[in-house]
Design an enzyme around this catalytic site. Sequence first.
Site, mmCIF file in Angstrom:
data_model
loop_
_atom_site.group_PDB
_atom_site.id
_atom_site.type_symbol
_atom_site.label_atom_id
_atom_site.label_comp_id
_atom_site.label_asym_id
_atom_site.label_seq_id
_atom_site.Cartn_x
_atom_site.Cartn_y
_atom_site.Cartn_z
ATOM 1 N N SER A 760 0.758 -0.405 -0.138
ATOM 2 C CA SER A 760 -0.239 -0.016 -0.029
ATOM 3 C C SER A 760 0.789 1.170 0.052
ATOM 4 O O SER A 760 0.531 2.183 -0.032
ATOM 5 C CB SER A 760 -1.112 -0.164 1.785
ATOM 6 N N THR A 782 -2.365 -8.217 4.530
ATOM 7 C CA THR A 782 -2.397 -8.255 2.859
ATOM 8 C C THR A 782 -1.676 -6.899 1.875
ATOM 9 O O THR A 782 -1.315 -6.833 1.013
ATOM 10 C CB THR A 782 -3.726 -8.171 2.014
ATOM 11 N N CYS A 783 -1.999 -5.615 2.614
ATOM 12 C CA CYS A 783 -1.273 -4.304 2.791
ATOM 13 C C CYS A 783 -0.189 -4.544 2.676
ATOM 14 O O CYS A 783 0.897 -3.722 2.494
ATOM 15 C CB CYS A 783 -1.773 -3.381 3.093
ATOM 16 N N PHE A 784 0.432 -4.935 3.240
ATOM 17 C CA PHE A 784 2.448 -5.582 4.067
ATOM 18 C C PHE A 784 2.739 -5.806 3.386
ATOM 19 O O PHE A 784 3.984 -6.734 3.851
ATOM 20 C CB PHE A 784 2.392 -5.134 4.942
#
Length: 815
Positions: A760, A782-784
């Site tokens: 992100s 999931t963003c990382f």
Amino acid sequence: MGSNLPSQPNLRLTIIAADGLYKRDVFRFPDPFAVATVGGEQTQTTSVIKKTLNPYWNEMFDLRVNEESILAIQIFDQKKFKKKDQGFLGVINVRIGDVIDLEMGGDEMLTRDLKKSNDNLVVHGKLIINLSTNLSTPNTNQANGLHRSHIQPSTSSGLVPQVGASAAHPAASPAPIDPAASNPSLHPQRVPSTNRPPSTVAPGAAAGATPTNTQGSRTNLSSFEDSQGRLPAGWERREDNLGRTYYVDHNTRTTTWTRPSSNYNEQTQRTQREANMQLERRAHQSRMLPEDRTGANSPNLPETSQQAPTPPAGGSANAVSMMATGATTAGTGELPPGWEQRTTPEGRPYFVDHNTRTTTWVDPRRQQYIRMYGQNANGTNTTIQQQPVSQLGPLPSGWEMRLTNTARVYFVDHNTKTTTWDDPRLPSSLDQGVPQYKRDFRRKLIYFRSQPALRIMSGQCHVKVRRNNIFEDSYAEIMRQSASDLKKRLMIKFDGEDGLDYGGLSREFFFLLSHEMFNPFYCLFEYSAHDNYTLQINPHSGVNPEHLNYFKFIGRVVGLAIFHRRFLDSFFIGAFYKMMLRKKVSLQDMEGVDEDLHRNLTWTLDNDIEGVLELTFAVDDEKFGERRTIDLKPGGRDIPVTNENKGEYVELVTEWKIVKRVEEQFNAFMSGFNELIPADLVNVFDERELELLIGGIADIDVDDWKKHTDYRGYQESDDVIQNFWKVVRTWDAEQKSRLLQFTTGTSRIPVNGFKDLQGSDGPRRFTIEKSGDPVALPKSHTCFNRLDLPPYKTYETLEHKMSIAVEETLGFGQE
């Protein structure tokens, strides 16, 4: 110190810009302005720049200084200037004698990191200023009669001048926000940073006047230049909805995150672009679904040299050879009606079925063998057992064997009114030792494709397009035809090219078209907050007055690809797939749309907000420069958010941010999609399966994945890590894609492999972190692109826990 100052100004300060300010309130962007102070006596203030983290001022001020003078420049948020912390966003302190010789004269450009105040509030970003002893040119601020409010900072801000570090090299100044990509923000309220617990906001007495949004004739950079100079011909700089700068190449109608270099060479760029396109094309054409793996796949011609066909033998070595080469027993007699035998340039025979316009290595005259894949002692899928149909005995009660017009055997279960390629008399590879999700997905796929609404109608649907104009031509061709015509045999023809469409041309068509119609250049879609390759609908697509017609067209294309069993080289945020299935979006889905908002809404749910947040059931939305307040419920702007109703507030904000803002566009998309794919049929899948249905399953290179993985708390040599990669290698392509979905939110792999994996906040390598109790399941962020992997003691435990985590996950957000 004042008595030692010259009587006339001797230094010109130009406050150029700030870059990457801290977004203290997730519900809105700040309205930054800068205050310059010398020795606590001379104070100058810039104008206010609305709603940005990258304000550009370029305003000049003439000051009286000596070498001992300390120049302090503070940045504040105008909306919070009367609060206790005055909306403090950072400060720099410069000792004049350290950066410029007043006697010798000079001109210095400085880029300094913003520092914290005594309140220790989190800040980040840079401030770009210029100091010059040349006062001969007119001060544009004074020439235009701009009035500056002299603001003496309140002691409540706790700012104590500190001598800054040595001057840094000049950095790129930020770009002004493109009105076409305005950032809609929620109703302006104070929201705590996630790095610290919130404190009760007490009104602070602001000394002096609040700065006004006085707009003079400031020099703004055009969209065709930035601080590094003018962009090459045909290039434009824009900002997306998250304030990220990207560049548009109007020469090729493409977008990129990378600024074109000053020595930009169109031929070099074209060569690189074509090389990347070829990599993506190969990856796209290798995608398939579980059902496609068990049948005979049509060959893609031309093929590399293969061994000549040999009759199958009873030995396992010959069976493995047959699986590898596709060689089959040569038939005798006449070919079935509509069939033709041809030979590749390497001399290998293949067969053309003109009835269905497909090709196969399999001789339709050969005795039909049923193949069953099994595992050898090493656990690899290499063994094939073959038995003639006649030796398998009678079918179970209620079952019937039939032949397609291509002489392929399939089975009808009259008990459940379904069809399958799997012989019920054989031990099914779907029943033993196979994850539940795989059994479900493949059976759903068989059921889905067997429905009458998904059967190709008689006749042909001709679509002729130009490669260099594929978006416009496809729009004209597909929109002029009825839905029933589009369900006929699809025949693609590229203008000026000879060739019959036996599958290859339609695959190429959907590959090229998906690259064009989802291109942010057209403002219909934009990259998500998650990374720079998953897509979401652009809420500002209305800049194109025909946008709803285009969304209906795109819906038709997605439905057309599913109907004709082709894949699109595009991937959407998880919430988009849920919306296609008419499922309710949740707070977890917000993570892929706006990570900061997801984090702060989560904080709101988990903490006491009484006296901390002053929220109402309303949001502020800005579209094309027009700002309006939208009630989340009737009279919402007058209804305060409390601990009792904050759950409802979070639900309504989530629905507005993800669904309501793009409702018109999405409904147009679904109207086109449902013309080819009935809603009740596609609903048999979940959102993860729908992603695979549209985009296919990629062939994942585990060596490349492992090579570009970081570890926290583990080392690559640890048993847990060794077991993890051993498990991944034993999984098939579908399970690997599921794992990729679980850990990154999408099954998409960047064109250059895992080294280009995005998070992100930019490039973010896949990471395995030591975290959790050995009895717990793995958890993903999931963003990382991070997997929290507990230290499991044995291979079996790790494999079991990983399988459960991947199979049982609901939705895309894991945390």
